[in-house]
Motif scaffolding. Sequence first.
Motif, PDB file in Angstrom:
ATOM      1  N   ALA A  61       4.978 -37.767  11.263  1.00 53.95           N
ATOM      2  CA  ALA A  61       3.999 -38.021  12.317  1.00 53.95           C
ATOM      3  C   ALA A  61       2.575 -37.801  11.818  1.00 53.95           C
ATOM      4  CB  ALA A  61       4.280 -37.126  13.520  1.00 53.95           C
ATOM      5  N   VAL A  62       2.376 -36.794  10.998  1.00 54.16           N
ATOM      6  CA  VAL A  62       1.038 -36.555  10.434  1.00 54.16           C
ATOM      7  C   VAL A  62       0.616 -37.762   9.609  1.00 54.16           C
ATOM      8  CG1 VAL A  62      -0.289 -35.151   8.808  1.00 54.16           C
ATOM      9  CG2 VAL A  62       1.245 -34.044  10.411  1.00 54.16           C
ATOM     10  N   ALA A 109      -7.669 -25.977  21.308  1.00 54.28           N
ATOM     11  CA  ALA A 109      -7.397 -26.986  22.330  1.00 54.28           C
ATOM     12  C   ALA A 109      -6.069 -26.624  22.999  1.00 54.28           C
ATOM     13  CB  ALA A 109      -7.341 -28.378  21.703  1.00 54.28           C
ATOM     14  N   HIS A 110      -5.602 -27.461  23.905  1.00 50.73           N
ATOM     15  CA  HIS A 110      -4.381 -27.153  24.657  1.00 50.73           C
ATOM     16  C   HIS A 110      -3.117 -27.790  24.097  1.00 50.73           C
ATOM     17  CE1 HIS A 110      -6.646 -25.091  27.708  1.00 50.73           C
ATOM     18  NE2 HIS A 110      -7.488 -26.116  27.770  1.00 50.73           N
ATOM     19  N   GLN A 111      -3.244 -28.704  23.144  1.00 48.74           N
ATOM     20  CA  GLN A 111      -2.061 -29.364  22.608  1.00 48.74           C
ATOM     21  C   GLN A 111      -1.192 -28.355  21.850  1.00 48.74           C
ATOM     22  OE1 GLN A 111      -5.095 -30.604  22.629  1.00 48.74           O
ATOM     23  NE2 GLN A 111      -5.105 -32.820  22.650  1.00 48.74           N
ATOM     24  N   ARG A 112       0.110 -28.397  22.155  1.00 40.85           N
ATOM     25  CA  ARG A 112       1.041 -27.464  21.527  1.00 40.85           C
ATOM     26  C   ARG A 112       2.450 -28.029  21.645  1.00 40.85           C
ATOM     27  NH1 ARG A 112       1.583 -21.450  20.865  1.00 40.85           N
ATOM     28  NH2 ARG A 112      -0.668 -21.482  21.073  1.00 40.85           N
ATOM     29  N   LEU A 113       3.176 -28.022  20.538  1.00 42.29           N
ATOM     30  CA  LEU A 113       4.600 -28.355  20.527  1.00 42.29           C
ATOM     31  C   LEU A 113       5.331 -27.164  19.921  1.00 42.29           C
ATOM     32  CD1 LEU A 113       4.551 -32.050  19.252  1.00 42.29           C
ATOM     33  CD2 LEU A 113       4.712 -31.245  21.611  1.00 42.29           C
ATOM     34  N   GLU A 114       6.458 -26.805  20.527  1.00 41.94           N
ATOM     35  CA  GLU A 114       7.202 -25.642  20.060  1.00 41.94           C
ATOM     36  C   GLU A 114       8.672 -25.975  19.856  1.00 41.94           C
ATOM     37  OE1 GLU A 114       6.309 -23.082  23.403  1.00 41.94           O
ATOM     38  OE2 GLU A 114       4.745 -22.076  22.231  1.00 41.94           O
ATOM     39  N   GLY A 115       9.262 -25.335  18.841  1.00 43.13           N
ATOM     40  CA  GLY A 115      10.691 -25.457  18.602  1.00 43.13           C
ATOM     41  C   GLY A 115      11.156 -26.892  18.529  1.00 43.13           C
ATOM     42  N   PRO A 116      12.157 -27.274  19.338  1.00 46.01           N
ATOM     43  CA  PRO A 116      12.736 -28.620  19.269  1.00 46.01           C
ATOM     44  C   PRO A 116      11.750 -29.734  19.629  1.00 46.01           C
ATOM     45  CG  PRO A 116      13.888 -27.279  20.923  1.00 46.01           C
ATOM     46  CD  PRO A 116      12.871 -26.411  20.264  1.00 46.01           C
ATOM     47  N   GLN A 117      10.676 -29.406  20.317  1.00 45.83           N
ATOM     48  CA  GLN A 117       9.654 -30.429  20.606  1.00 45.83           C
ATOM     49  C   GLN A 117       9.081 -30.997  19.311  1.00 45.83           C
ATOM     50  OE1 GLN A 117       6.977 -28.058  23.002  1.00 45.83           O
ATOM     51  NE2 GLN A 117       7.820 -28.919  24.894  1.00 45.83           N
ATOM     52  N   ASP A 122       8.280 -39.096  20.028  1.00 44.88           N
ATOM     53  CA  ASP A 122       7.336 -39.495  21.074  1.00 44.88           C
ATOM     54  C   ASP A 122       6.311 -38.394  21.340  1.00 44.88           C
ATOM     55  OD1 ASP A 122       8.581 -41.973  21.376  1.00 44.88           O
ATOM     56  OD2 ASP A 122       9.922 -41.216  22.953  1.00 44.88           O
ATOM     57  N   LEU A 123       6.783 -37.161  21.418  1.00 47.14           N
ATOM     58  CA  LEU A 123       5.858 -36.046  21.638  1.00 47.14           C
ATOM     59  C   LEU A 123       4.909 -35.874  20.456  1.00 47.14           C
ATOM     60  CD1 LEU A 123       8.195 -33.335  23.234  1.00 47.14           C
ATOM     61  CD2 LEU A 123       6.474 -34.754  24.378  1.00 47.14           C
ATOM     62  N   LEU A 124       5.418 -36.049  19.255  1.00 50.30           N
ATOM     63  CA  LEU A 124       4.571 -35.935  18.062  1.00 50.30           C
ATOM     64  C   LEU A 124       3.496 -37.019  18.051  1.00 50.30           C
ATOM     65  CD1 LEU A 124       7.330 -35.011  15.510  1.00 50.30           C
ATOM     66  CD2 LEU A 124       5.308 -33.611  16.016  1.00 50.30           C
ATOM     67  N   MET A 126       2.216 -38.536  20.667  1.00 50.52           N
ATOM     68  CA  MET A 126       1.236 -38.170  21.693  1.00 50.52           C
ATOM     69  C   MET A 126       0.346 -37.028  21.226  1.00 50.52           C
ATOM     70  SD  MET A 126       3.029 -38.565  25.449  1.00 50.52           S
ATOM     71  CE  MET A 126       4.224 -37.279  25.191  1.00 50.52           C
ATOM     72  N   PHE A 127       0.943 -36.054  20.548  1.00 47.97           N
ATOM     73  CA  PHE A 127       0.170 -34.910  20.061  1.00 47.97           C
ATOM     74  C   PHE A 127      -0.997 -35.380  19.179  1.00 47.97           C
ATOM     75  CE2 PHE A 127      -0.942 -31.738  16.951  1.00 47.97           C
ATOM     76  CZ  PHE A 127      -0.985 -30.563  17.669  1.00 47.97           C
ATOM     77  N   PHE A 128      -0.695 -36.271  18.252  1.00 46.47           N
ATOM     78  CA  PHE A 128      -1.722 -36.687  17.284  1.00 46.47           C
ATOM     79  C   PHE A 128      -2.649 -37.786  17.799  1.00 46.47           C
ATOM     80  CE2 PHE A 128       1.326 -34.703  14.325  1.00 46.47           C
ATOM     81  CZ  PHE A 128       0.452 -33.827  13.704  1.00 46.47           C
ATOM     82  N   THR A 129      -2.245 -38.522  18.819  1.00 42.15           N
ATOM     83  CA  THR A 129      -3.071 -39.655  19.246  1.00 42.15           C
ATOM     84  C   THR A 129      -3.864 -39.428  20.526  1.00 42.15           C
ATOM     85  OG1 THR A 129      -1.193 -40.675  20.386  1.00 42.15           O
ATOM     86  CG2 THR A 129      -1.595 -41.354  18.097  1.00 42.15           C
ATOM     87  N   GLU A 130      -3.454 -38.453  21.332  1.00 37.64           N
ATOM     88  CA  GLU A 130      -4.197 -38.216  22.565  1.00 37.64           C
ATOM     89  C   GLU A 130      -5.392 -37.313  22.320  1.00 37.64           C
ATOM     90  OE1 GLU A 130      -1.699 -37.079  25.811  1.00 37.64           O
ATOM     91  OE2 GLU A 130      -0.672 -39.002  25.794  1.00 37.64           O
ATOM     92  N   ALA A 131      -6.446 -37.554  23.074  1.00 37.31           N
ATOM     93  CA  ALA A 131      -7.675 -36.767  22.936  1.00 37.31           C
ATOM     94  C   ALA A 131      -7.447 -35.342  23.430  1.00 37.31           C
ATOM     95  CB  ALA A 131      -8.794 -37.423  23.729  1.00 37.31           C
ATOM     96  N   ASP A 132      -8.333 -34.448  22.986  1.00 36.59           N
ATOM     97  CA  ASP A 132      -8.276 -33.063  23.447  1.00 36.59           C
ATOM     98  C   ASP A 132      -8.459 -32.997  24.947  1.00 36.59           C
ATOM     99  OD1 ASP A 132      -8.048 -32.250  20.830  1.00 36.59           O
ATOM    100  OD2 ASP A 132     -10.163 -31.770  20.604  1.00 36.59           O
ATOM    101  N   ASP A 133      -7.818 -31.989  25.544  1.00 32.78           N
ATOM    102  CA  ASP A 133      -7.950 -31.774  26.987  1.00 32.78           C
ATOM    103  C   ASP A 133      -9.351 -31.261  27.300  1.00 32.78           C
ATOM    104  OD1 ASP A 133      -5.298 -32.087  26.408  1.00 32.78           O
ATOM    105  OD2 ASP A 133      -4.616 -30.583  27.817  1.00 32.78           O
TER     106      ASP A 133
END
Length: 133
Positions: A61-62, A109-117, A122-124, A126-133
């Motif tokens: 994803a990176v 920022a507020h973006q955070r994925l933990e463990g199985p996330q 899809d979550l990855l 979104m993590f890298f492409t969505e703007a900061d909250d």
Amino acid sequence: MSFVNKMFNRINLKGYEAFKSSVEKLTGKNEVNVYFTGSKNDTGVSWCPDCVSAEPHVLDAVEKFAKKESIFMYVDVGDRTFWKDMKNPFRTDKDVLIQVIPTLIRWKAHQRLEGPQCENKDLLEMFFTEADD
């Protein structure tokens, strides 16, 4: 130890002190994404099975989605004994507060994925492409 990738800046760090020193120097300059994972043995395998499972997904994803000017910090949180200590600084630092590894965060920022996330494509994305909250 650190190196620069063609697509984004990647910094490999071992331990809390190396992490804090590096992240404080980078704050405010670029988007900083931090991946916390268990240390690896001599064959390059982490003691943390969840980290082993998530790593290829996170790194993929990176490569695909991280902004070119962003920084990706790959942080080794230490061995199992150190990690399991509920008083270790990764768990108690108010700016970090990770309770599970692997964890992927956007620094300050507020973006955070933990463990199985961290294995969910899809979550990855979104993590890298969505703007900061």
